[in-house]
Design a protein around this motif. Structure first.
Motif, PDB file in Angstrom:
ATOM      1  N   VAL A 100       0.842  -1.207   0.000  1.00 51.23           N
ATOM      2  CA  VAL A 100       0.000   0.000   0.000  1.00 51.23           C
ATOM      3  C   VAL A 100       0.872   1.250   0.000  1.00 51.23           C
ATOM      4  CG1 VAL A 100      -1.724   1.317   1.300  1.00 51.23           C
ATOM      5  CG2 VAL A 100      -1.907  -1.184   1.150  1.00 51.23           C
ATOM      6  N   LEU A 101       1.920   1.248   0.827  1.00 52.70           N
ATOM      7  CA  LEU A 101       2.803   2.404   0.924  1.00 52.70           C
ATOM      8  C   LEU A 101       3.521   2.671  -0.389  1.00 52.70           C
ATOM      9  CD1 LEU A 101       4.034   4.553   2.836  1.00 52.70           C
ATOM     10  CD2 LEU A 101       5.874   2.916   3.299  1.00 52.70           C
ATOM     11  N   GLU A 102       3.987   1.615  -1.046  1.00 55.52           N
ATOM     12  CA  GLU A 102       4.721   1.782  -2.293  1.00 55.52           C
ATOM     13  C   GLU A 102       3.852   2.373  -3.395  1.00 55.52           C
ATOM     14  OE1 GLU A 102       6.160  -2.132  -3.030  1.00 55.52           O
ATOM     15  OE2 GLU A 102       7.693  -2.043  -1.442  1.00 55.52           O
ATOM     16  N   LYS A 103       2.565   2.016  -3.406  1.00 52.47           N
ATOM     17  CA  LYS A 103       1.658   2.515  -4.438  1.00 52.47           C
ATOM     18  C   LYS A 103       1.164   3.930  -4.155  1.00 52.47           C
ATOM     19  CE  LYS A 103      -0.136  -2.106  -5.535  1.00 52.47           C
ATOM     20  NZ  LYS A 103      -1.337  -2.988  -5.498  1.00 52.47           N
ATOM     21  N   ALA A 104       1.270   4.367  -2.919  1.00 48.92           N
ATOM     22  CA  ALA A 104       0.703   5.656  -2.525  1.00 48.92           C
ATOM     23  C   ALA A 104       1.407   6.820  -3.208  1.00 48.92           C
ATOM     24  CB  ALA A 104       0.782   5.821  -1.014  1.00 48.92           C
ATOM     25  N   THR A 105       0.624   7.782  -3.664  1.00 50.17           N
ATOM     26  CA  THR A 105       1.148   9.006  -4.257  1.00 50.17           C
ATOM     27  C   THR A 105       0.733  10.194  -3.394  1.00 50.17           C
ATOM     28  OG1 THR A 105      -0.825   9.416  -5.622  1.00 50.17           O
ATOM     29  CG2 THR A 105       0.880   7.960  -6.536  1.00 50.17           C
ATOM     30  N   ILE A 106       1.157  11.360  -3.787  1.00 56.20           N
ATOM     31  CA  ILE A 106       0.834  12.557  -3.008  1.00 56.20           C
ATOM     32  C   ILE A 106      -0.677  12.795  -2.959  1.00 56.20           C
ATOM     33  CG2 ILE A 106       1.004  14.163  -4.932  1.00 56.20           C
ATOM     34  CD1 ILE A 106       2.238  14.697  -1.296  1.00 56.20           C
ATOM     35  N   GLU A 107      -1.404  12.308  -3.970  1.00 56.70           N
ATOM     36  CA  GLU A 107      -2.864  12.445  -3.960  1.00 56.70           C
ATOM     37  C   GLU A 107      -3.503  11.601  -2.860  1.00 56.70           C
ATOM     38  OE1 GLU A 107      -1.111  12.089  -6.788  1.00 56.70           O
ATOM     39  OE2 GLU A 107      -1.403  14.183  -7.426  1.00 56.70           O
ATOM     40  N   ASP A 108      -2.798  10.566  -2.401  1.00 51.93           N
ATOM     41  CA  ASP A 108      -3.321   9.702  -1.336  1.00 51.93           C
ATOM     42  C   ASP A 108      -2.940  10.197   0.050  1.00 51.93           C
ATOM     43  OD1 ASP A 108      -4.287   7.695  -3.218  1.00 51.93           O
ATOM     44  OD2 ASP A 108      -2.175   7.192  -3.533  1.00 51.93           O
ATOM     45  N   SER A 109      -2.094  11.211   0.128  1.00 50.80           N
ATOM     46  CA  SER A 109      -1.565  11.656   1.413  1.00 50.80           C
ATOM     47  C   SER A 109      -2.684  12.061   2.361  1.00 50.80           C
ATOM     48  CB  SER A 109      -0.609  12.840   1.211  1.00 50.80           C
ATOM     49  OG  SER A 109       0.078  13.133   2.403  1.00 50.80           O
ATOM     50  N   GLY A 110      -2.598  11.562   3.592  1.00 51.42           N
ATOM     51  CA  GLY A 110      -3.614  11.837   4.603  1.00 51.42           C
ATOM     52  C   GLY A 110      -4.670  10.764   4.709  1.00 51.42           C
ATOM     53  N   ALA A 111      -4.639   9.779   3.813  1.00 52.69           N
ATOM     54  CA  ALA A 111      -5.659   8.735   3.815  1.00 52.69           C
ATOM     55  C   ALA A 111      -5.489   7.796   5.006  1.00 52.69           C
ATOM     56  CB  ALA A 111      -5.593   7.934   2.512  1.00 52.69           C
ATOM     57  N   PHE A 112      -6.603   7.265   5.465  1.00 54.10           N
ATOM     58  CA  PHE A 112      -6.633   6.248   6.514  1.00 54.10           C
ATOM     59  C   PHE A 112      -7.223   4.997   5.900  1.00 54.10           C
ATOM     60  CE2 PHE A 112      -9.315   4.673  10.299  1.00 54.10           C
ATOM     61  CZ  PHE A 112      -8.357   3.728  10.646  1.00 54.10           C
ATOM     62  N   VAL A 113      -6.402   3.980   5.701  1.00 56.19           N
ATOM     63  CA  VAL A 113      -6.834   2.773   5.007  1.00 56.19           C
ATOM     64  C   VAL A 113      -6.388   1.529   5.777  1.00 56.19           C
ATOM     65  CG1 VAL A 113      -6.805   3.858   2.725  1.00 56.19           C
ATOM     66  CG2 VAL A 113      -4.736   2.731   3.595  1.00 56.19           C
ATOM     67  N   SER A 114      -6.869   0.390   5.310  1.00 52.45           N
ATOM     68  CA  SER A 114      -6.483  -0.894   5.902  1.00 52.45           C
ATOM     69  C   SER A 114      -5.271  -1.445   5.174  1.00 52.45           C
ATOM     70  CB  SER A 114      -7.641  -1.886   5.791  1.00 52.45           C
ATOM     71  OG  SER A 114      -7.806  -2.280   4.431  1.00 52.45           O
ATOM     72  N   GLN A 115      -4.853  -2.640   5.567  1.00 50.97           N
ATOM     73  CA  GLN A 115      -3.737  -3.305   4.893  1.00 50.97           C
ATOM     74  C   GLN A 115      -4.093  -3.678   3.461  1.00 50.97           C
ATOM     75  OE1 GLN A 115      -5.731  -4.679   7.041  1.00 50.97           O
ATOM     76  NE2 GLN A 115      -6.061  -6.859   6.677  1.00 50.97           N
ATOM     77  N   HIS A 116      -5.390  -3.601   3.125  1.00 50.13           N
ATOM     78  CA  HIS A 116      -5.835  -3.856   1.758  1.00 50.13           C
ATOM     79  C   HIS A 116      -5.810  -2.589   0.897  1.00 50.13           C
ATOM     80  CE1 HIS A 116      -7.215  -7.849   2.985  1.00 50.13           C
ATOM     81  NE2 HIS A 116      -7.851  -7.284   4.001  1.00 50.13           N
ATOM     82  N   GLY A 117      -5.564  -1.448   1.529  1.00 52.78           N
ATOM     83  CA  GLY A 117      -5.561  -0.189   0.792  1.00 52.78           C
ATOM     84  C   GLY A 117      -6.943   0.425   0.664  1.00 52.78           C
ATOM     85  N   ASN A 118      -7.904  -0.085   1.452  1.00 52.15           N
ATOM     86  CA  ASN A 118      -9.265   0.444   1.406  1.00 52.15           C
ATOM     87  C   ASN A 118      -9.838   0.483   2.834  1.00 52.15           C
ATOM     88  OD1 ASN A 118      -9.922  -2.277   1.941  1.00 52.15           O
ATOM     89  ND2 ASN A 118     -10.182  -2.715  -0.245  1.00 52.15           N
ATOM     90  N   LYS A 119     -11.150   0.420   2.949  1.00 50.21           N
ATOM     91  CA  LYS A 119     -11.778   0.475   4.266  1.00 50.21           C
ATOM     92  C   LYS A 119     -12.230  -0.899   4.765  1.00 50.21           C
ATOM     93  CE  LYS A 119     -11.611   4.971   4.890  1.00 50.21           C
ATOM     94  NZ  LYS A 119     -10.873   5.605   6.021  1.00 50.21           N
ATOM     95  N   GLN A 120     -11.668  -1.960   4.204  1.00 50.90           N
ATOM     96  CA  GLN A 120     -11.940  -3.302   4.709  1.00 50.90           C
ATOM     97  C   GLN A 120     -10.950  -3.581   5.830  1.00 50.90           C
ATOM     98  OE1 GLN A 120     -11.845  -6.473   1.793  1.00 50.90           O
ATOM     99  NE2 GLN A 120     -11.556  -8.039   3.377  1.00 50.90           N
ATOM    100  N   TRP A 121     -11.431  -3.627   7.068  1.00 49.02           N
ATOM    101  CA  TRP A 121     -10.547  -3.616   8.221  1.00 49.02           C
ATOM    102  C   TRP A 121     -10.040  -4.988   8.650  1.00 49.02           C
ATOM    103  CZ3 TRP A 121      -8.926   0.973   8.143  1.00 49.02           C
ATOM    104  CH2 TRP A 121      -9.785   2.059   7.915  1.00 49.02           C
ATOM    105  N   VAL A 122     -10.496  -6.051   8.022  1.00 51.31           N
ATOM    106  CA  VAL A 122      -9.982  -7.380   8.353  1.00 51.31           C
ATOM    107  C   VAL A 122      -9.534  -8.093   7.086  1.00 51.31           C
ATOM    108  CG1 VAL A 122     -11.395  -7.617  10.406  1.00 51.31           C
ATOM    109  CG2 VAL A 122     -12.269  -8.481   8.235  1.00 51.31           C
TER     110      VAL A 122
END
Length: 215
Positions: free
Chosen positions: A193-215
């Motif tokens: 998730v970190l490697e794919k993140a760009t400046i447009e994603d900065s500040g996002a709160f996501v799961s290990q899946h890169g979305n809002k699926q928490w498990v």
């Protein structure tokens, strides 16, 4: 060759057991003398360095560690982050700090912990907004439900609380198999998730899946 500074590196998710050999890793621990496993890993891997650095000045409550400790740590490393090529900061949060999750899953326990994580999520947003023009990416990631227990089993009260939480989560995520992630698997997913993140994603709160699926 990117460099990583990891707090809480002596065990659990922070333990750099899955560090790639072409990365330089600085593992920060509260007490270097007790981080025997990490020191052994550093002896066999020349790219791992162990540093003693307590992010709090006293035995603090979780709220102080989760919020003020993170702020202090980010501020200390900002000069190095600004000079680096990667310019990314990953902060561990929890789905327990997500308002919708807490409401939908009817989570009533872990009040102080949840509040501190919710506050942490906003702290990271503020950093993201402040340093967007400098190209620094700030992400808050929930690692999922991870098996981090070491040593003797936790007290029965803790096990009972975890069982209740798992049952509540299962109702909201019926497809979840109920199993915990191993630390290495969680770290691998977070790094993707970190490697794919760009400046447009900065500040996002996501799961290990890169979305809002928490498990």
């Amino acid at each position: 060759m990117p460099s990583y500074a990891i707090t809480g590196a002596s065990r659990g998710i922070g333990h750099p057991q899955s560090a790639q050999p072409d990365n330089v890793v600085f593992g920060l621990v509260r007490n270097k003398s007790t981080a025997t496993e990490l020191l052994g890993l550093a002896q066999s891997a020349s790219n791992i360095h162990v540093l003693q650095a307590d992010i709090t000045d006293s035995s603090a409550l979780k709220f102080q560690v989760n919020v003020l400790g993170v702020i202090r740590t980010i501020n200390v490393f900002l000069p190095l982050i600004r000079k680096g090529g990667l310019k990314k900061v990953l902060t561990l949060s929890s789905g327990m700090g997500d308002l919708d999750f807490a409401r939908n899953v009817d989570v009533t326990n872990s009040g102080p912990y949840s509040v501190s994580k919710a506050a942490l999520n906003m702290v990271v947003v503020k950093y993201a907004v402040r340093f967007k023009d400098e190209g620094i990416v700030f992400l808050t990631i929930s690692p999922g439900i991870v098996d981090t227990f070491q040593g003797p089993p936790p007290p029965p009260a803790v096990l009972e609380e975890l069982a209740v939480l798992r049952a509540q989560v299962k109702k909201f995520y019926p497809e979840w198999d109920g199993k915990s992630l191993e630390s290495e698997e969680s770290v691998r997913m977070q790094l993707q998730v970190l490697e794919k993140a760009t400046i447009e994603d900065s500040g996002a709160f996501v799961s290990q899946h890169g979305n809002k699926q928490w498990v």
